[in-house]
Design an enzyme around this catalytic site. Structure first.
Site, PDB file in Angstrom:
ATOM      1  N   LYS A 258      -2.972 -36.758  41.186  1.00  0.00           N
ATOM      2  CA  LYS A 258      -3.752 -35.872  42.038  1.00  0.00           C
ATOM      3  C   LYS A 258      -4.225 -36.642  43.264  1.00  0.00           C
ATOM      4  CE  LYS A 258      -4.012 -31.865  40.094  1.00  0.00           C
ATOM      5  NZ  LYS A 258      -3.318 -30.755  40.733  1.00  0.00           N
TER       6      LYS A 258
ATOM      7  N   ASP B  97       0.312 -34.430  43.919  1.00  0.00           N
ATOM      8  CA  ASP B  97      -0.120 -33.047  44.145  1.00  0.00           C
ATOM      9  C   ASP B  97      -1.444 -33.079  44.909  1.00  0.00           C
ATOM     10  OD1 ASP B  97      -0.850 -30.407  44.097  1.00  0.00           O
ATOM     11  OD2 ASP B  97      -0.967 -30.225  41.913  1.00  0.00           O
TER      12      ASP B  97
ATOM     13  N   GLU C 230       3.593 -32.006  45.870  1.00  0.00           N
ATOM     14  CA  GLU C 230       3.196 -30.621  45.589  1.00  0.00           C
ATOM     15  C   GLU C 230       2.037 -30.190  46.493  1.00  0.00           C
ATOM     16  OE1 GLU C 230       3.287 -29.850  41.382  1.00  0.00           O
ATOM     17  OE2 GLU C 230       1.486 -28.624  41.485  1.00  0.00           O
TER      18      GLU C 230
ATOM     19  N   ASP D 218       3.122 -24.646  44.560  1.00  0.00           N
ATOM     20  CA  ASP D 218       2.415 -24.339  43.309  1.00  0.00           C
ATOM     21  C   ASP D 218       1.575 -23.094  43.578  1.00  0.00           C
ATOM     22  OD1 ASP D 218       0.894 -24.199  41.011  1.00  0.00           O
ATOM     23  OD2 ASP D 218      -0.172 -26.065  41.315  1.00  0.00           O
TER      24      ASP D 218
ATOM     25  N   LYS E 255       4.225 -21.781  36.190  1.00  0.00           N
ATOM     26  CA  LYS E 255       3.135 -21.884  35.218  1.00  0.00           C
ATOM     27  C   LYS E 255       3.047 -20.588  34.422  1.00  0.00           C
ATOM     28  CE  LYS E 255       0.361 -25.090  37.954  1.00  0.00           C
ATOM     29  NZ  LYS E 255      -0.905 -25.350  38.655  1.00  0.00           N
TER      30      LYS E 255
ATOM     31  N   GLN F 291      -1.882 -25.477  34.267  1.00  0.00           N
ATOM     32  CA  GLN F 291      -3.013 -24.779  34.886  1.00  0.00           C
ATOM     33  C   GLN F 291      -4.322 -25.336  34.324  1.00  0.00           C
ATOM     34  OE1 GLN F 291      -2.190 -22.058  37.268  1.00  0.00           O
ATOM     35  NE2 GLN F 291      -4.101 -23.089  37.695  1.00  0.00           N
TER      36      GLN F 291
HETATM   37  C1  MUC Z   1      -2.216 -28.151  39.642  1.00  0.00           C
HETATM   38  O1  MUC Z   1      -1.013 -28.366  39.482  1.00  0.00           O
HETATM   39  O2  MUC Z   1      -2.599 -27.870  40.759  1.00  0.00           O
HETATM   40  C2  MUC Z   1      -5.369 -27.613  39.373  1.00  0.00           C
HETATM   41  C3  MUC Z   1      -5.807 -26.435  39.838  1.00  0.00           C
HETATM   42  C4  MUC Z   1      -4.977 -25.441  39.314  1.00  0.00           C
HETATM   43  O3  MUC Z   1      -5.051 -24.229  39.498  1.00  0.00           O
HETATM   44  O4  MUC Z   1      -4.006 -26.016  38.563  1.00  0.00           O
HETATM   45  C5  MUC Z   1      -4.302 -27.383  38.430  1.00  0.00           C
HETATM   46  C6  MUC Z   1      -3.140 -28.274  38.460  1.00  0.00           C
HETATM   47 MG    MG Z   2      -0.518 -28.128  41.635  1.00  0.00          MG
END
Ligand code: MUC
Ligand code: MG
Length: 370
Positions: free
Chosen positions: A162, A191, A217, A242, A266, A294
């Protein structure tokens, strides 16, 4: 078989360790457990994770839309009339995770009524998926320690890091520290959850060009149309949509207008039915797919592995399946293991999750029956 009962049960389970990322943070899993009962006594189950910073849904809004809008459509319907039910649900805009939960619960009913696993019903391509672990914001050494722990304990060799919305140098240094600690063979991708501008994201790509990252991402908001297209056009690695591709239409737009070159799928937001359509779109366009997380519970992660392992195109890349391990507890009575870096899809009838009633009683915030 007719649906005669819909329960949207809000519950909260604290995290052992909060997860921080550019668009928000999660300290506790304030989710909604959906149960759809039928006249045959079969109950379909799904976990719904409201993510206000991503879709605008909240725990009370998910309960409300299910009780007030979706339950009147579902009660009295034949659960096998899924397409007709979906057409009616989709008259309501938004509410992606609530709709996804309904879809997963209907598939669960279908599998249980046939005595077949949903994993097989969907396609049954492979028994297990490689696991990718999502590492939240922290200092570089803490992120390294977490990745090493998942590598040692569970054999995970793929990590999503992240990044975004903090000094760019911190993120680049964290990625460099991860690469140095984990070695050249571990897969790393990032991401930013829209945490940078397109120009900053371009800088990050340049500053990390020697780290062998495989995906980037949501580097910036997809609404920054031209900046984002420029980024996609110039990036050596795929730019993953995403949250900018949370519906079939959004995904089609982003992929065909140069806003993205890979897709995060997702099940928590597109269920099984819409996820299969997204997969077809991605396959047809020749782009890669990552089964995303998620911040799913064990119940939600089971749905993800069930779907991801069912198709060839969704099982090529490691799937983000491990963050439930950061919860202090879970409603699922059924175990979900990560061993040697892989997770096996359940082969029991339905999606393959049993709910521990004692835990549900302990963590539920209320009881609502429509
Ligand atoms: C992601 O991949 O972004 C964080 C916020 C969300 O909605 O999903 C996560 C993971
Ligand atoms: Mg994401």
């Amino acid at each position: 078989m007719i649906i005669d009962r819909v329960e949207a049960i809000p519950y909260t389970i604290p995290m052992r360790k909060p997860l921080h990322f550019a668009s928000g943070e999660v300290h506790e899993m304030g989710h909604v457990l959906l149960r759809v009962g039928t006249t045959d006594g079969i109950v379909g189950v799904a976990d719904i994770p409201p993510r206000p910073y991503t879709y605008g849904e909240t725990q009370p809004s998910v309960v409300a839309v299910i009780e007030k809008v979706f339950a009147p459509i579902l009660v009295g319907a034949d659960p096998l009339d899924r397409a007709r039910v979906h057409a009616r649900l989709h008259r309501t805009v938004g509410n992606v995770t609530a709709k996804a939960g309904v879809d997963i619960a209907l598939w669960d009913i279908l599998g249980k009524s046939l005595g077949v696993s949903v994993h097989r019903l969907l396609g049954g391509f492979t028994d297990s998926l490689r696991v990718s672990h999502m590492v939240g914001f922290a200092s570089g050494p803490q992120m390294v320690a977490e990745a090493l722990e998942y590598n040692e304990l569970y054999g995970v060799e793929v990590f999503k890091v992240k990044v975004g919305r903090r000094p760019l140098r911190l993120d680049v240094d964290a990625c460099r520290a991860l690469r140095e600690a984990l070695g050249p063979d571990v897969e790393l991708y990032i991401d930013a959850n829209r945490g940078w501008t397109a120009v900053e994201a371009m800088e990050v790509l340049e500053a990390t060009h020697d780290l062998g990252l495989t995906f980037f991402e949501e580097p910036c908001d997809a609404a920054e149309i031209l900046g984002r297209r420029r980024l996609v056009a110039h990036s050596r690695i795929p730019i993953v949509a995403d949250e900018s591709a949370s519906t079939l239409g959004d995904a089609a737009r982003e992929l065909t207008t140069g806003g993205a070159s890979a897709l995060s799928v997702k099940t928590a937001r597109t269920g099984f039915t819409q996820s299969a359509k997204l997969l077809g779109l991605a396959e047809g366009l020749g782009i890669e797919v990552i089964m995303g997380n998620q911040i799913d519970s064990r119940v939600g992660s089971t749905a993800s592995v069930v779907f991801g392992a069912a198709f060839e195109h969704s099982s090529r890349r490691a799937a983000e399946l491990s963050n439930f391990l950061e919860m202090s507890d879970d409603l699922a009575a059924t175990p979900l293991r990560i061993e040697r870096g892989r997770m096996v899809a359940p082969s029991t009838p339905g999606v393959g999750v049993d709910i521990d009633e004692e835990k549900l009683a302990r963590y539920r915030l209320d009881q609502r029956v429509a």
